[in-house]
Design a protein around this motif. Structure first.
Motif, PDB file in Angstrom:
ATOM      1  N   VAL A   1       0.853  -1.192   0.000  1.00 15.82           N
ATOM      2  CA  VAL A   1       0.000   0.000   0.000  1.00 15.82           C
ATOM      3  C   VAL A   1       0.892   1.246   0.000  1.00 15.82           C
ATOM      4  O   VAL A   1       1.785   1.367   0.845  1.00 15.82           O
ATOM      5  CB  VAL A   1      -0.913   0.022   1.254  1.00 15.82           C
ATOM      6  CG1 VAL A   1      -1.859   1.214   1.211  1.00 15.82           C
ATOM      7  CG2 VAL A   1      -1.694  -1.288   1.385  1.00 15.82           C
ATOM      8  N   LEU A   2       0.647   2.159  -0.935  1.00 15.56           N
ATOM      9  CA  LEU A   2       1.413   3.409  -1.015  1.00 15.56           C
ATOM     10  C   LEU A   2       0.469   4.589  -0.804  1.00 15.56           C
ATOM     11  O   LEU A   2      -0.536   4.712  -1.509  1.00 15.56           O
ATOM     12  CB  LEU A   2       2.078   3.527  -2.390  1.00 15.56           C
ATOM     13  CG  LEU A   2       2.945   4.775  -2.592  1.00 15.56           C
ATOM     14  CD1 LEU A   2       4.215   4.699  -1.746  1.00 15.56           C
ATOM     15  CD2 LEU A   2       3.305   4.955  -4.067  1.00 15.56           C
ATOM     16  N   PHE A   3       0.784   5.459   0.161  1.00 12.23           N
ATOM     17  CA  PHE A   3       0.005   6.670   0.409  1.00 12.23           C
ATOM     18  C   PHE A   3       0.708   7.838  -0.282  1.00 12.23           C
ATOM     19  O   PHE A   3       1.933   7.975  -0.184  1.00 12.23           O
ATOM     20  CB  PHE A   3      -0.103   6.925   1.912  1.00 12.23           C
ATOM     21  CG  PHE A   3      -0.859   5.835   2.635  1.00 12.23           C
ATOM     22  CD1 PHE A   3      -2.238   5.880   2.734  1.00 12.23           C
ATOM     23  CD2 PHE A   3      -0.181   4.741   3.172  1.00 12.23           C
ATOM     24  CE1 PHE A   3      -2.947   4.858   3.371  1.00 12.23           C
ATOM     25  CE2 PHE A   3      -0.875   3.724   3.822  1.00 12.23           C
ATOM     26  CZ  PHE A   3      -2.265   3.785   3.917  1.00 12.23           C
ATOM     27  N   VAL A   4      -0.074   8.684  -0.946  1.00 15.93           N
ATOM     28  CA  VAL A   4       0.526   9.753  -1.753  1.00 15.93           C
ATOM     29  C   VAL A   4      -0.144  11.102  -1.479  1.00 15.93           C
ATOM     30  O   VAL A   4      -1.379  11.207  -1.487  1.00 15.93           O
ATOM     31  CB  VAL A   4       0.409   9.419  -3.264  1.00 15.93           C
ATOM     32  CG1 VAL A   4       0.993  10.548  -4.109  1.00 15.93           C
ATOM     33  CG2 VAL A   4       1.107   8.100  -3.590  1.00 15.93           C
ATOM     34  N   CYS A   5       0.701  12.124  -1.212  1.00  7.93           N
ATOM     35  CA  CYS A   5       0.206  13.506  -1.130  1.00  7.93           C
ATOM     36  C   CYS A   5       1.126  14.376  -1.986  1.00  7.93           C
ATOM     37  O   CYS A   5       1.823  13.855  -2.870  1.00  7.93           O
ATOM     38  CB  CYS A   5       0.130  13.992   0.317  1.00  7.93           C
ATOM     39  SG  CYS A   5       1.711  14.024   1.195  1.00  7.93           S
ATOM     40  N   LEU A   6       1.133  15.679  -1.747  1.00  7.18           N
ATOM     41  CA  LEU A   6       1.947  16.572  -2.583  1.00  7.18           C
ATOM     42  C   LEU A   6       3.412  16.579  -2.126  1.00  7.18           C
ATOM     43  O   LEU A   6       4.332  16.296  -2.907  1.00  7.18           O
ATOM     44  CB  LEU A   6       1.362  17.982  -2.531  1.00  7.18           C
ATOM     45  CG  LEU A   6       2.146  19.093  -3.225  1.00  7.18           C
ATOM     46  CD1 LEU A   6       2.269  18.824  -4.719  1.00  7.18           C
ATOM     47  CD2 LEU A   6       1.471  20.456  -2.993  1.00  7.18           C
ATOM     48  N   GLY A   7       3.645  16.897  -0.844  1.00  8.36           N
ATOM     49  CA  GLY A   7       5.019  17.082  -0.372  1.00  8.36           C
ATOM     50  C   GLY A   7       5.638  15.855   0.274  1.00  8.36           C
ATOM     51  O   GLY A   7       6.838  15.803   0.491  1.00  8.36           O
TER      52      GLY A   7
END
Ligand code: 4NP
Length: 168
Positions: free
Chosen positions: A8-14
């Protein structure tokens, strides 16, 4: 029973506020469920603004108050992540759109991308708000939002661990 390990990979901007927060919470829930052997997680950012940095001090502070030590170093998401991870979890609709562009029209990649808050049936909103430019209270709110999303996500991932593998 054959088990299917899930990534599972969590992704945001920074990759210094929301996604390392969600990653830490999810890893803790996975460990509490006794599933660490089968479910692994990571996080990344759509931007290259903070490569190799630890999470924001405000994110680390709220985490510590909730028993979590975050040691992730920020990295930028790559197209290969959409092949390597079974679940790619975007924090907001802007991250979602960036990931969909990165998928290059490949259906298998696109099918792995979801919004975190879509796993929270009580959520009034689709986005985890970006807390970076705001005050400390925003980080407490992000913690609570990520916790509720992760609580909804875990049973779905766990069900996939136990499901018969799909023919490729
Ligand atoms: P995050 O928050 O996407 O939750 O890690 C941000 C961190 C840094 C910036 C924007 C959002 N920035 O513009 O540097």
């Amino acid at each position: 029973m054959t088990m299917n390990p899930q990534r599972v990979l969590f992704v945001c901007l920074g990759n210094i506020c929301r996604s390392p927060q969600a990653e830490g919470i999810f890893a803790q829930l996975v460990a509490q469920a006794g599933l660490s052997q089968w479910i692994s997680c990571d996080s990344a950012g759509t931007s290259d603004y903070h490569i190799d940095e630890l999470p924001d001090p405000r994110t680390r502070d709220v985490s510590l108050r909730n028993g979590l030590t975050l040691q992730h170093r920020s990295r930028q998401v790559q197209a290969a992540d959409l092949d390597d991870f079974d679940w790619v979890i975007a924090m907001d609709q802007s991250n979602l759109a960036a990931l969909q562009r990165l998928a290059g029209g490949q259906r298998r990649r696109l099918s792995r991308i979801h919004l975190l808050r879509s796993f929270d049936p009580q959520s009034p909103d689709l986005d985890v708000p970006d807390p970076w430019a705001g005050g400390a209270g925003g980080f407490d709110r992000v913690y609570a939002i990520c916790l509720h999303g992760c609580l909804g996500l875990l049973p779905q991932v766990a069900a996939r661990v136990r499901a018969a593998p799909k023919p490729t």
